[in-house]
Design a protein around this motif. Structure first.
Motif, PDB file in Angstrom:
ATOM      1  N   LEU A 349      34.067 -20.598 -13.407  1.00 60.37           N
ATOM      2  CA  LEU A 349      33.496 -20.204 -14.696  1.00 60.37           C
ATOM      3  C   LEU A 349      32.160 -20.902 -14.958  1.00 60.37           C
ATOM      4  O   LEU A 349      31.207 -20.267 -15.434  1.00 60.37           O
ATOM      5  N   THR A 350      32.074 -22.200 -14.641  1.00 57.22           N
ATOM      6  CA  THR A 350      30.818 -22.930 -14.894  1.00 57.22           C
ATOM      7  C   THR A 350      29.751 -22.607 -13.856  1.00 57.22           C
ATOM      8  O   THR A 350      28.592 -22.997 -14.033  1.00 57.22           O
ATOM      9  N   SER A 351      30.116 -21.898 -12.793  1.00 58.60           N
ATOM     10  CA  SER A 351      29.131 -21.470 -11.794  1.00 58.60           C
ATOM     11  C   SER A 351      28.504 -20.125 -12.148  1.00 58.60           C
ATOM     12  O   SER A 351      27.521 -19.718 -11.518  1.00 58.60           O
ATOM     13  N   LEU A 352      29.066 -19.420 -13.141  1.00 60.92           N
ATOM     14  CA  LEU A 352      28.556 -18.093 -13.490  1.00 60.92           C
ATOM     15  C   LEU A 352      27.134 -18.143 -14.039  1.00 60.92           C
ATOM     16  O   LEU A 352      26.344 -17.220 -13.823  1.00 60.92           O
ATOM     17  N   ILE A 353      26.783 -19.224 -14.749  1.00 60.17           N
ATOM     18  CA  ILE A 353      25.421 -19.353 -15.271  1.00 60.17           C
ATOM     19  C   ILE A 353      24.436 -19.457 -14.105  1.00 60.17           C
ATOM     20  O   ILE A 353      23.309 -18.959 -14.180  1.00 60.17           O
ATOM     21  N   PHE A 354      24.876 -20.084 -13.016  1.00 60.63           N
ATOM     22  CA  PHE A 354      24.052 -20.135 -11.806  1.00 60.63           C
ATOM     23  C   PHE A 354      23.776 -18.713 -11.309  1.00 60.63           C
ATOM     24  O   PHE A 354      22.636 -18.353 -10.999  1.00 60.63           O
ATOM     25  N   GLY A 355      24.826 -17.882 -11.247  1.00 61.15           N
ATOM     26  CA  GLY A 355      24.652 -16.490 -10.833  1.00 61.15           C
ATOM     27  C   GLY A 355      23.765 -15.726 -11.796  1.00 61.15           C
ATOM     28  O   GLY A 355      22.971 -14.869 -11.380  1.00 61.15           O
ATOM     29  N   LEU A 356      23.874 -16.031 -13.080  1.00 60.86           N
ATOM     30  CA  LEU A 356      23.047 -15.394 -14.109  1.00 60.86           C
ATOM     31  C   LEU A 356      21.564 -15.705 -13.885  1.00 60.86           C
ATOM     32  O   LEU A 356      20.706 -14.815 -13.969  1.00 60.86           O
ATOM     33  N   CYS A 357      21.245 -16.956 -13.577  1.00 66.75           N
ATOM     34  CA  CYS A 357      19.846 -17.353 -13.340  1.00 66.75           C
ATOM     35  C   CYS A 357      19.311 -16.747 -12.040  1.00 66.75           C
ATOM     36  O   CYS A 357      18.151 -16.314 -11.988  1.00 66.75           O
ATOM     37  N   ILE A 358      20.145 -16.720 -11.004  1.00 62.72           N
ATOM     38  CA  ILE A 358      19.727 -16.140  -9.728  1.00 62.72           C
ATOM     39  C   ILE A 358      19.346 -14.668  -9.903  1.00 62.72           C
ATOM     40  O   ILE A 358      18.433 -14.161  -9.236  1.00 62.72           O
ATOM     41  N   ALA A 359      20.043 -13.971 -10.797  1.00 66.15           N
ATOM     42  CA  ALA A 359      19.787 -12.535 -11.005  1.00 66.15           C
ATOM     43  C   ALA A 359      18.361 -12.271 -11.473  1.00 66.15           C
ATOM     44  O   ALA A 359      17.830 -11.172 -11.256  1.00 66.15           O
ATOM     45  N   GLN A 360      17.717 -13.263 -12.086  1.00 63.49           N
ATOM     46  CA  GLN A 360      16.362 -13.040 -12.610  1.00 63.49           C
ATOM     47  C   GLN A 360      15.322 -12.926 -11.504  1.00 63.49           C
ATOM     48  O   GLN A 360      14.252 -12.339 -11.720  1.00 63.49           O
ATOM     49  N   THR A 361      15.607 -13.454 -10.326  1.00 60.77           N
ATOM     50  CA  THR A 361      14.606 -13.440  -9.248  1.00 60.77           C
ATOM     51  C   THR A 361      14.300 -12.029  -8.766  1.00 60.77           C
ATOM     52  O   THR A 361      13.173 -11.733  -8.355  1.00 60.77           O
ATOM     53  N   SER A 362      15.299 -11.147  -8.798  1.00 59.01           N
ATOM     54  CA  SER A 362      15.095  -9.785  -8.303  1.00 59.01           C
ATOM     55  C   SER A 362      14.766  -8.795  -9.416  1.00 59.01           C
ATOM     56  O   SER A 362      14.571  -7.612  -9.147  1.00 59.01           O
ATOM     57  N   THR A 363      14.704  -9.275 -10.662  1.00 59.75           N
ATOM     58  CA  THR A 363      14.393  -8.375 -11.782  1.00 59.75           C
ATOM     59  C   THR A 363      13.115  -8.830 -12.484  1.00 59.75           C
ATOM     60  O   THR A 363      12.024  -8.354 -12.176  1.00 59.75           O
ATOM     61  N   PHE A 364      13.231  -9.781 -13.397  1.00 63.07           N
ATOM     62  CA  PHE A 364      12.078 -10.171 -14.205  1.00 63.07           C
ATOM     63  C   PHE A 364      11.008 -10.906 -13.400  1.00 63.07           C
ATOM     64  O   PHE A 364       9.813 -10.743 -13.657  1.00 63.07           O
ATOM     65  N   PHE A 365      11.429 -11.742 -12.433  1.00 60.43           N
ATOM     66  CA  PHE A 365      10.437 -12.424 -11.590  1.00 60.43           C
ATOM     67  C   PHE A 365       9.577 -11.387 -10.862  1.00 60.43           C
ATOM     68  O   PHE A 365       8.349 -11.501 -10.802  1.00 60.43           O
ATOM     69  N   THR A 366      10.243 -10.366 -10.308  1.00 63.70           N
ATOM     70  CA  THR A 366       9.517  -9.319  -9.576  1.00 63.70           C
ATOM     71  C   THR A 366       8.617  -8.523 -10.521  1.00 63.70           C
ATOM     72  O   THR A 366       7.478  -8.178 -10.180  1.00 63.70           O
ATOM     73  N   LEU A 510      31.158 -14.842  -3.679  1.00 65.25           N
ATOM     74  CA  LEU A 510      30.295 -13.674  -3.865  1.00 65.25           C
ATOM     75  C   LEU A 510      30.441 -13.088  -5.269  1.00 65.25           C
ATOM     76  O   LEU A 510      29.471 -12.568  -5.837  1.00 65.25           O
ATOM     77  N   SER A 511      31.644 -13.189  -5.826  1.00 63.79           N
ATOM     78  CA  SER A 511      31.867 -12.640  -7.167  1.00 63.79           C
ATOM     79  C   SER A 511      31.064 -13.394  -8.219  1.00 63.79           C
ATOM     80  O   SER A 511      30.754 -12.836  -9.282  1.00 63.79           O
ATOM     81  N   ILE A 512      30.718 -14.655  -7.949  1.00 71.75           N
ATOM     82  CA  ILE A 512      29.880 -15.419  -8.886  1.00 71.75           C
ATOM     83  C   ILE A 512      28.525 -14.741  -9.035  1.00 71.75           C
ATOM     84  O   ILE A 512      28.008 -14.572 -10.144  1.00 71.75           O
ATOM     85  N   ILE A 513      27.940 -14.338  -7.895  1.00 73.74           N
ATOM     86  CA  ILE A 513      26.645 -13.663  -7.925  1.00 73.74           C
ATOM     87  C   ILE A 513      26.772 -12.313  -8.617  1.00 73.74           C
ATOM     88  O   ILE A 513      25.923 -11.925  -9.438  1.00 73.74           O
ATOM     89  N   GLY A 514      27.856 -11.562  -8.293  1.00 73.93           N
ATOM     90  CA  GLY A 514      28.050 -10.244  -8.876  1.00 73.93           C
ATOM     91  C   GLY A 514      28.305 -10.296 -10.369  1.00 73.93           C
ATOM     92  O   GLY A 514      27.661  -9.580 -11.154  1.00 73.93           O
ATOM     93  N   VAL A 515      29.242 -11.156 -10.786  1.00 71.65           N
ATOM     94  CA  VAL A 515      29.557 -11.268 -12.218  1.00 71.65           C
ATOM     95  C   VAL A 515      28.354 -11.820 -12.968  1.00 71.65           C
ATOM     96  O   VAL A 515      28.077 -11.414 -14.105  1.00 71.65           O
TER      97      VAL A 515
END
Length: 595
Positions: A349-366, A510-515
């Motif tokens: 559960l506490t790793s989900l924020i990590f996945g949330l931040c990683i998601a920005q690299t392929s969206t808003f960063f780009t 992998l579900s951490i990145i997906g969720v």
């Protein structure tokens, strides 16, 4: 005669020392020879197919939204939804593939099957670009897309999702299976395996988001897809050639059934008093465990309620053949495996924020990079998606420095054979994530000042004069953090799950990145609604230059900072898997393992 018997006995002991007794088998179903199977000699074949798959995945995924808007003529909102749906399915499928591999098919078979499906998806993608009846409509010839091309395209993409579902959870766990935990040298090599695995993965990502993306943008999507298909085909052949060198773990049926039995037995015996000594709890003999489900686990004092499942009653009557009713009596190992999964929940559960931040690299960063000056010289312009390569470079640097310099220094200082614990490594990565989001907020604020000066006041049209290289710090910091957090999370979810569900363990990672990606979409929707209602203007406008991504990044900084504090508190109380190790054999010498 006695002397000959001693020699035979000694010879037999030497022969046994040369074999691997960790419940794995060779390709002929025998106990594997250490010298000719496993370790790096086998892992290199496995790493080769991972390189091919990651090159293909990121070569396609990083530029997918461009394909949908430019070639399929979808509007940005529809294209973004389709990308999110595809990414969501791709990250959920490993939970199914990992379960099937652990329970029924075994990892090697699942990898081969999913690789073939993956190759079929790439091949169909390639054919849809070259066969005239399937080929997409040229932009200048029509304003809408051929339906048959869309069908072929999405069928190919979801074949890739299906292939990834069996590929990702099994491949890394199959690679880690090649190292014997009860052999000192191989156990150390296994710790390095996760780092070098991600080094190669980053190399695949780097080529995918640079070379493949460049071919897509400036040569043709068909040529790029053909290149990926050929690469994946070669990788599958290399993986199959390594078959004689692998160590295999046989599936033992559903890994979830023993855990369910523990819960049922604990509830049924909830009124029984705890035994005065944990040694009175039921456990099978060590040799029976080695022959069946793997290593035994030692009793721990947390979640004591579950211990009641292992209390022996008169009616239970466990015998040499096993438990009379496994739904009434569980072993200590089964109880501890259930505890492991429950203890992992707060870390997940506490790793989900990590996945949330990683998601920005392929969206808003780009998206940020697409508004900035990307020219190198007078002619060459960096594709926006290629900026992701900086993250891969950061991870390569991080992993190399950690393995070549930091590990040896930390081992001497801490006395820990890993250098630092798994959870400490994840925590260090989370610190870098906080720094990355703070850096992204600062850079975006500077970009908006340039927008105010050049576009709003100066009337400039097109991209800003501000160089895209201003984004490098946020990309490279998040890449360095990945070298700690991603490697640590992979090792954690492989090591700390029960031995019988390690493919499923990688699927949990992998579900951490997906969720995290799904939470990112949900958070954007909430922030969009709240900011528009309160301030009258949303932080996410149709035009990025009229949006307030800087405020969103600072919100992410605060969230990841608070999450880091929660993670530290949970990690401090965490109890690691406590394995009863057998003898460790190193170069013919025997050393006592932990008991």
């Amino acid at each position: 005669m006695i002397e000959q018997q001693k020699k035979k006995r000694k010879s037999g002991e030497i022969d046994e020392a040369k074999r691997v007794h960790d419940s794995s088998l060779d390709h002929k179903g025998r106990i594997p020879l250490r010298a000719s199977t496993g370790a790096w000699k086998a892992s290199l074949f496995i790493i080769a197919i991972e390189f091919g798959e990651r090159l293909s995945y990121f070569g396609i995924a990083s530029n997918l939204i461009t394909y949908m808007t430019r070639l399929l003529h979808q509007d940005l909102k529809t294209a973004a939804k389709n990308v999110n749906y595809w990414a969501g399915v791709t990250t959920i499928m490993p939970l199914i593939g990992g379960f099937l591999a652990d329970a029924y098919t075994g990892r090697f078979f699942m990898i081969m099957l999913s690789s073939i499906i993956y190759f079929m998806g790439l091949s169909l993608l390639t054919l849809s670009e070259f066969i005239p009846s399937l080929k997409q409509c040229e932009v200048y010839k029509c304003s809408h897309q051929k339906k048959v091309h869309e069908v072929a395209f999405f069928l190919a993409m979801y074949l890739l999702s299906l292939g990834t579902g069996g590929h990702k959870p099994c491949l890394q766990s199959f690679g880690a299976d090649q190292f014997d935990d009860d052999h000192l040298e191989e156990r150390k090599q296994k710790m390095s395996f996760f780092s070098w695995w991600n080094f190669v993965l980053s190399c695949g990502v780097l080529l995918g988001v640079t070379l493949i993306v460049y071919v897509q943008d400036y040569v043709g999507w068909g040529v790029a897809d053909l290149t990926l298909s050929i690469t994946m085909g070669i990788a599958i052949i290399i993986f199959f050639i390594g078959k004689p060198f692998y160590r295999y773990r046989m599936p033992q049926g559903s890994p979830l059934t023993p855990l369910l039995r523990v819960l049922v037995a604990a509830i049924a015996k909830r009124k029984l008093p705890y035994p005065s000594n944990p040694d009175f709890l039921y456990e099978v003999p060590h040799h029976q465990s080695t022959e069946s489900r793997g290593r035994l686990l030692r009793h721990t004092s947390n979640l004591r309620f579950l211990d009641k499942a292992a209390i022996i009653e008169v009616d239970d009557n466990p015998s040499a053949e096993g438990i009379k009713n496994p739904w009434r009596l569980a072993t200590v190992t089964n109880v501890e495996e259930t505890k492991l999964l429950l203890n992992m929940s707060p870390i997940w559960l506490t790793s989900l924020i990590f996945g949330l931040c990683i998601a920005q690299t392929s969206t808003f960063f780009t998206k940020q990079s697409s508004t900035m000056n990307r020219k190198i010289g007078h002619k060459f312009e960096i594709p926006p998606a290629s900026m992701t390569s900086v993250t891969a470079i950061g991870m390569i640097i991080s992993v190399t420095i950690y393995e070549k310099i930091l590990v040896s220094v930390l081992r001497r200082r801490t006395g820990n054979e890993r250098g630092i614990s798994i959870l400490q490594r994840i925590g260090i990565g989370m610190i870098f994530i906080v720094l990355s989001m703070a850096t992204a907020g600062s850079v975006e604020r500077k970009r908006l000042r340039s927008v105010e000066k050049e576009i709003i006041q100066g009337g400039r049209v097109g991209t800003l004069s501000m160089s895209v290289f201003w984004l490098v710090p946020q990309y490279i910091i998040i890449g360095i953090g990945d070298g700690f957090s991603i490697v640590g999370l992979q090792e954690y979810f492989y090591e700390q799950v029960p031995d019988s569900m390690r493919s499923l363990g990688i699927a949990f990672y992998l579900s951490i990145i997906g969720v995290g990606s799904f939470i990112s979409s949900f958070l954007i929707t909430i922030v969009d609604h709240v900011t528009e209602k309160i301030g009258g203007t949303s932080w996410f406008g149709k035009d990025l230059n009229k949006s307030r991504l800087d405020k969103f990044y600072w919100l992410m900084t605060a969230m990841s900072g608070l999450n880091l504090l929660a993670y530290v508190l949970i990690a401090k109380r965490y109890t690691y898997k406590n394995v009863q190790r057998s003898l460790i054999v190193v170069d013919g010498d025997e050393e006592k393992g932990s008991t």
